[in-house]
Design a protein around this motif. Sequence first.
Motif, PDB file in Angstrom:
ATOM      1  N   ASP A 148       0.861  -1.253   0.141  1.00  0.00           N
ATOM      2  CA  ASP A 148       0.023   0.078   0.017  1.00  0.00           C
ATOM      3  C   ASP A 148       0.913   1.089  -0.025  1.00  0.00           C
ATOM      4  N   ASP A 208      -1.675  -1.953  -4.130  1.00  0.00           N
ATOM      5  CA  ASP A 208      -2.050  -0.466  -4.072  1.00  0.00           C
ATOM      6  C   ASP A 208      -0.631   0.148  -4.214  1.00  0.00           C
ATOM      7  N   ASN A 262      -6.467  -2.924  -5.251  1.00  0.00           N
ATOM      8  CA  ASN A 262      -7.680  -2.204  -5.772  1.00  0.00           C
ATOM      9  C   ASN A 262      -7.540  -1.002  -6.351  1.00  0.00           C
ATOM     10  N   HIS A 294      -3.780  -9.130  -1.509  1.00  0.00           N
ATOM     11  CA  HIS A 294      -3.962  -7.868  -1.167  1.00  0.00           C
ATOM     12  C   HIS A 294      -5.169  -7.639  -0.105  1.00  0.00           C
ATOM     13  N   HIS A 305      -3.777  -3.871   2.273  1.00  0.00           N
ATOM     14  CA  HIS A 305      -4.829  -3.321   1.919  1.00  0.00           C
ATOM     15  C   HIS A 305      -5.589  -2.558   3.282  1.00  0.00           C
TER      16      HIS A 305
HETATM   17 FE   LIG Z   1      -6.392  -1.554  -0.984  1.00  0.00          FE
END
Ligand SMILES: [Fe+2]
Length: 256
Positions: free
Chosen positions: A12, A54, A83, A156, A195
């Motif tokens: 991330d 990410d 995502n 993730h 995440h």
């Molecule tokens: Fe995420």
Amino acid sequence: MQNNFMIGQISDTHFVDKKHKLFDKYDTYKRFIDAIETCNQLMKTPDFYIISGDLIHDNEIFYKDFFELCNKFKRPIYPMMGNHDKRKALRSFVKSDLIDENGYLNYTISSYPLEIICLDTAIENVIEGTLSESTLDWLEKKLLNNTNKPTIIFMHHPPIEIGSLLFDHIKCNNGKEFISLISKYKNVKEVIFGHVHCSFSEIINGVEFSSCPSASIQYPIGAKSDKNLELDTTGFIKLINYNDGTISKENIKIKN
Ligand SMILES: [Fe+2]
């Protein structure tokens, strides 16, 4: 095969380029450089790095600078989908053996005494995650191939709730199916996800499910809303150490 090795995990990063700031506030460009420097100054260099999704925040043009900076790592990197990532754009930056026959970034790293499986849980442009039918089939085939080798799975999105109002409704939406699949394979020892931008760990049926905190910013696990939330700007990397059959983990603060 070596009896000891170490994985460095970075998650991330929400990387933006030099001209931007994450949420107009956080310098995730500099933070990524700091993360790489922290990795390169470790007493023991990890054998490779997993960057668990990410990678960029919101614009695929940031991949170019991101991957240019990745050349500064002293060891190979294995990028994963999150995502915020754009699968088509990301595919053009990774080796073809990290892409499965359906175009997902599902792959294994098999040259170590632990089998490492990296799963693509992203649904493009949707915040929650899923394991597609083809990904679950792919996973089962990989597990069937290696029933005697201890295995660690990276993904993730968490397949379980972690007790966070902010993240539990955007987890991997078929985590239960995933857990019932891996429960048939007693060699699966750990599942590590990103995440959630916080530190979490829980043991379920003998398998440890844990998070890698974000390399950029942390969200308090007890937050009830993300409005006016004071975010913690400490970034972390995770070290996963394998030593003669024992796995140990440690979160290291990124130096500014
Ligand atoms: Fe995420």
